[in-house]
Design an enzyme around this catalytic site. Structure first.
Site, PDB file in Angstrom:
ATOM      1  N   SER A 444      -8.458  23.298   1.931  1.00 35.54           N
ATOM      2  CA  SER A 444      -8.147  24.931   1.684  1.00 35.54           C
ATOM      3  C   SER A 444      -7.654  25.288   3.086  1.00 35.54           C
ATOM      4  O   SER A 444      -6.420  25.958   3.198  1.00 35.54           O
ATOM      5  CB  SER A 444      -9.062  25.557   1.194  1.00 35.54           C
ATOM      6  OG  SER A 444     -10.023  25.614   1.803  1.00 35.54           O
ATOM      7  N   ASP A 445      -8.150  25.480   4.077  1.00 34.83           N
ATOM      8  CA  ASP A 445      -7.906  25.875   5.333  1.00 34.83           C
ATOM      9  C   ASP A 445      -6.872  24.999   6.037  1.00 34.83           C
ATOM     10  O   ASP A 445      -6.002  25.650   6.659  1.00 34.83           O
ATOM     11  CB  ASP A 445      -9.032  26.042   6.203  1.00 34.83           C
ATOM     12  CG  ASP A 445      -9.861  24.646   6.505  1.00 34.83           C
ATOM     13  OD1 ASP A 445      -9.793  24.041   5.894  1.00 34.83           O
ATOM     14  OD2 ASP A 445     -11.097  25.010   7.255  1.00 34.83           O
ATOM     15  N   CYS A 446      -6.936  23.543   5.783  1.00 35.37           N
ATOM     16  CA  CYS A 446      -5.813  22.938   6.426  1.00 35.37           C
ATOM     17  C   CYS A 446      -4.414  23.414   5.842  1.00 35.37           C
ATOM     18  O   CYS A 446      -3.571  23.160   6.668  1.00 35.37           O
ATOM     19  CB  CYS A 446      -6.072  21.386   6.221  1.00 35.37           C
ATOM     20  SG  CYS A 446      -7.541  20.961   7.118  1.00 35.37           S
ATOM     21  N   GLU A 449      -3.589  26.761   7.120  1.00 36.75           N
ATOM     22  CA  GLU A 449      -3.207  26.833   8.529  1.00 36.75           C
ATOM     23  C   GLU A 449      -1.693  25.947   8.963  1.00 36.75           C
ATOM     24  O   GLU A 449      -0.964  26.275   9.843  1.00 36.75           O
ATOM     25  CB  GLU A 449      -4.272  26.177   9.213  1.00 36.75           C
ATOM     26  CG  GLU A 449      -5.713  26.795   9.355  1.00 36.75           C
ATOM     27  CD  GLU A 449      -5.605  28.287   9.996  1.00 36.75           C
ATOM     28  OE1 GLU A 449      -4.533  28.770  10.514  1.00 36.75           O
ATOM     29  OE2 GLU A 449      -6.534  28.950   9.697  1.00 36.75           O
TER      30      GLU A 449
END
Length: 714
Positions: A444-446, A449
């Site tokens: 999710s965060d990759c 970002e």
């Protein structure tokens, strides 16, 4: 005998990169070395003298940020990404070494030499053992497996390094106290008996999907490890006995191997190894499953389960092009394919090749990284750093930024897994992985970002538009499938099972590994990514995005602890989480001036500032879940805290400037910063290195401070 260890010629190591894949190559002749000159990034990662001239002494914080970025620019690889060590865990080398040994795979001499050097360098200086990670205290898990690795790699048992390790292991009670995962490796090697291990039944994978504890509901890393483990447990395979295994049986136990009553030691775990003790529920389940497997499970059912599990094993290989999720399941997958198809099969050959993706060489020797790299993650943050410092239109960084954008464009995942429901995979079209596209796992965060970095650059004047609108929409589509009912976001996929399943955590050395959890860091990344997307594409799925952001912000606020902090699950620890949380809150208009949540966060951070102006947080904060000071301030933690306070628009500039000054004062003449304490963590108890954090979060802090407080003199 001499205790001096051999070392390879470091002038012959080269870091090869190919569309995100990183492999270290050892050149065996002078001719090869001459035709492939060593680069500055080779030398930097190998710890060699770069002989760089001192940069002009910075007069302002902006100058210091430029110096740092000028250094970091030199480390960019030809395909546009940044490489680095991603070490720390001390149970990864043994998995590789044992898997290669039991599959009759060659371990090149240069690997042997450098593995031995690294293990020796990381041996505990006082007791001679190894821990769960490089900064941890010695455990049976670390000491036993790394001792065995040294012996497989060719170290004589009478070598002083081996003697000290063996003495430490015996003081800890010997190999009988090794945790569950260690028992698996020892059993495969033929140095433990499968009867002495708690069950890993393959039949669990045959349960209907609606069963609340079905493995498909487990956290992805847990189920990826236990999948091949269950296959091997079902087969009860052990490597044929030979001189080495017979000798090891004598060396690692404190009693005669033939006298051990294995079934009595299924729950024997040395006290220093236990982070997550067995629950009564797990103990009862193990007893029932042990009886079931030994006396009642029909052979036909076992064979059906093995076939089903093996199909899932093959799908993992195919969906990752044999990279696999991570360096624990990767060698286990190799062993499983070897047992089924033989050592000359295509699958085994592919695994032997892709294991190279995890290997890293540094000044201490060769280690196994915690993933096959941090390529997409670091590249995304590098781009964001340049933009947020206000340097994106500076001509000196244009080529670097275009190459970085080209890399992210190339690494976006373009298709979902075939029959993804059958292999329990999350939607991934449009996502970015943590490492590289071939690895193929949505994070999710990759993804958030990566999307942020692309949006930032493609909306900078003079930058090309390489990622189409449709592909950016694909990223949003992925993220919108990942929100949990709480409003928060987990890592690889939405939460599939209840927290009660931690009662079934059999690993003993890790906490919170059975299911996904909401993470403040992942949630805040998605909020900031969607908020930036909404700015440039105000009409695409607007109502859903608005609802997602609103509920995510509610989760972020609810996750704040009474003292004003957020617990960081992927970095050390509270300063890390605060940086992300305050960024997301600032984007929705909440700052020190108008938000009690933000004000409490600032009060927490300011209270932790050290006398020298910096922040220093021990990795024990992660393990103990409370803020524990490191004895020294850390530039990375200081950067995180300063960024958090600047995100919050904290009114006392002097507090922030003291931290910023510490970062600048520790900058080296070439623009870099020295490595300090370990920065990352996973599963509460295991630390992992993010050495590039010291090279871009520092620059980001300096640059933002300079941009927000013009004409600030250093």
């Amino acid at each position: 005998m001499s205790s001096e260890l051999p070392k390879t010629d470091y002038t012959r190591w080269r870091l090869k990169t190919d569309r995100g894949r990183q492999t270290w190559e050892y050149l065996r002749s002078k001719e090869q070395a001459a035709s492939w000159p060593q680069t500055l990034y080779d030398k930097y990662h190998l710890g060699m003298d770069l002989k760089l001239p001192a940069l002009p002494e910075p007069k302002t914080y902006r100058d210091a940020a430029h110096n740092g970025l000028d250094f970091f620019k030199k480390l960019q690889l030809p395909d546009g990404q940044w490489a680095c060590e991603y070490g720390g865990p001390m149970f990864l080398i043994p998995g590789f070494v044992i898997a290669l040994y039991v599959t009759n795979s060659e371990i090149p001499e240069d690997w042997r030499t450098e593995f031995i050097r690294y293990l020796t360098a990381r041996q505990h200086p006082e007791d001679g053992g190894w821990g769960l990670h490089i900064e941890g205290e010695s455990t049976v898990f670390g000491t036993c497996l790394n001792y065995i690795s040294l012996r497989i790699l060719g170290m004589d048992p009478d070598h002083p390094v081996a003697q000290r390790a063996r003495n430490c292991l015996h003081r800890l009670g010997g190999a009988l106290g090794i945790p569950h995962w260690g028992k698996v490796w020892l059993s495969l090697l033929g140095c433990y008996c499968w009867e002495g291990m708690n069950p890993v039944p393959a039949e669990l994978w045959l349960l209907p999907n609606w069963v609340p504890f079905h493995p498909w509901r487990w956290w992805i890393h847990t189920r990826a490890v236990y999948l091949p483990m269950s296959y091997m447990y079902s087969l009860k395979y052990s490597h044929p006995e030979n001189d080495l295994t017979r000798s090891l049986r004598e060396e690692i136990y404190t009693q005669d191997y033939s006298t051990i009553n294995w079934s009595r030691h299924r729950n024997t775990v040395a006290p220093p190894d236990i982070y997550h003790p067995h629950s009564p529920i797990l103990d009862v389940a193990n007893e029932v499953l042990a009886v079931w497997g030994k006396w009642f499970c029909p052979e036909a059912l076992q064979q059906w389960a093995r076939n089903h599990v093996y199909d899932l094993i093959k799908r993992e290989d195919e969906n990752t092009e044999y990279c696999c999720l991570a360096p624990v399941n990767s060698p286990l997958q190799l062993v499983a394919r070897f047992l089924k198809e033989g050592e000359d099969s295509v699958a085994v050959r592919e695994h032997r090749e892709t294991l190279r993706d995890y290997l890293w060489v540094k000044d201490e020797g060769m280690l196994v990284n915690g993933t096959d790299g941090v390529q997409c993650w670091d590249t995304s943050f590098a781009i964001q750093t340049v933009v947020e410092c206000g340097f994106a239109e500076d001509p000196r960084y244009k080529e670097m930024l275009i190459k970085a954008l080209e890399f992210l464009e190339d690494q976006q995942i373009r298709e979902d897994c075939p029959e993804m429901d059958k292999c329990y995979r999350q939607k991934r079209k449009g996502a970015w992985a943590f490492s590289k596209k071939k690895q193929g796992y949505t994070v999710s965060d990759c993804t958030a970002e990566g999307m942020k970095a692309v949006l930032m650059l493609q909306n900078t004047p003079g930058m090309p538009k390489l990622v189409s609108d449709r592909r950016i929409f694909d990223s949003v589509d992925v993220l919108l499938t990942m929100q949990n009912a709480s409003g928060g976001f987990a890592s690889y996929e939405p939460i599939r099972g209840g927290q009660w399943m931690e009662h079934l955590n059999a690993a003993e050395v890790f906490g919170s590994i059975m299911v996904e959890y909401d993470y403040p860091e992942c949630t805040t990344a998605v909020v900031t990514g969607l908020a930036l997307f909404r700015k440039y594409y105000p009409s695409y799925r607007r109502a859903e995005i608005d609802r997602t952001i609103t509920s995510a912000v509610k989760y972020i606020k609810s996750a704040q602890r009474p003292d004003g902090s957020w617990y960081g699950s992927w970095g050390v620890c509270f300063c890390y989480a605060a940086m992300f949380a305050t960024e997301s809150l600032e984007l929705v208009g909440e700052t020190w001036e108008n938000s009690r949540v933000v004000k409490k966060a600032c009060e927490f951070l300011v209270a932790k500032q050290k006398e020298d102006g910096g922040w220093g947080e021990s990795y024990m904060s992660s393990a103990k879940k409370e803020y524990i000071h490191h004895e020294n301030s850390q530039v990375v933690g200081t950067a995180w805290a300063c960024i958090a306070l600047m995100n919050a628009r904290y009114p006392d500039r002097s507090v922030i400037e003291r931290g910023i000054k510490l970062i600048k004062d520790r900058q080296l003449p070439d623009g870099s910063w020295a490595q300090e304490a370990i920065e990352g963590v996973f599963n509460k108890s295991c630390m992992i290195s993010y050495p590039n954090y010291k090279l871009y979060f520092t620059v980001k802090a300096l640059g933002i401070f300079s941009r927000r407080y013009e004409n600030t003199k250093a």
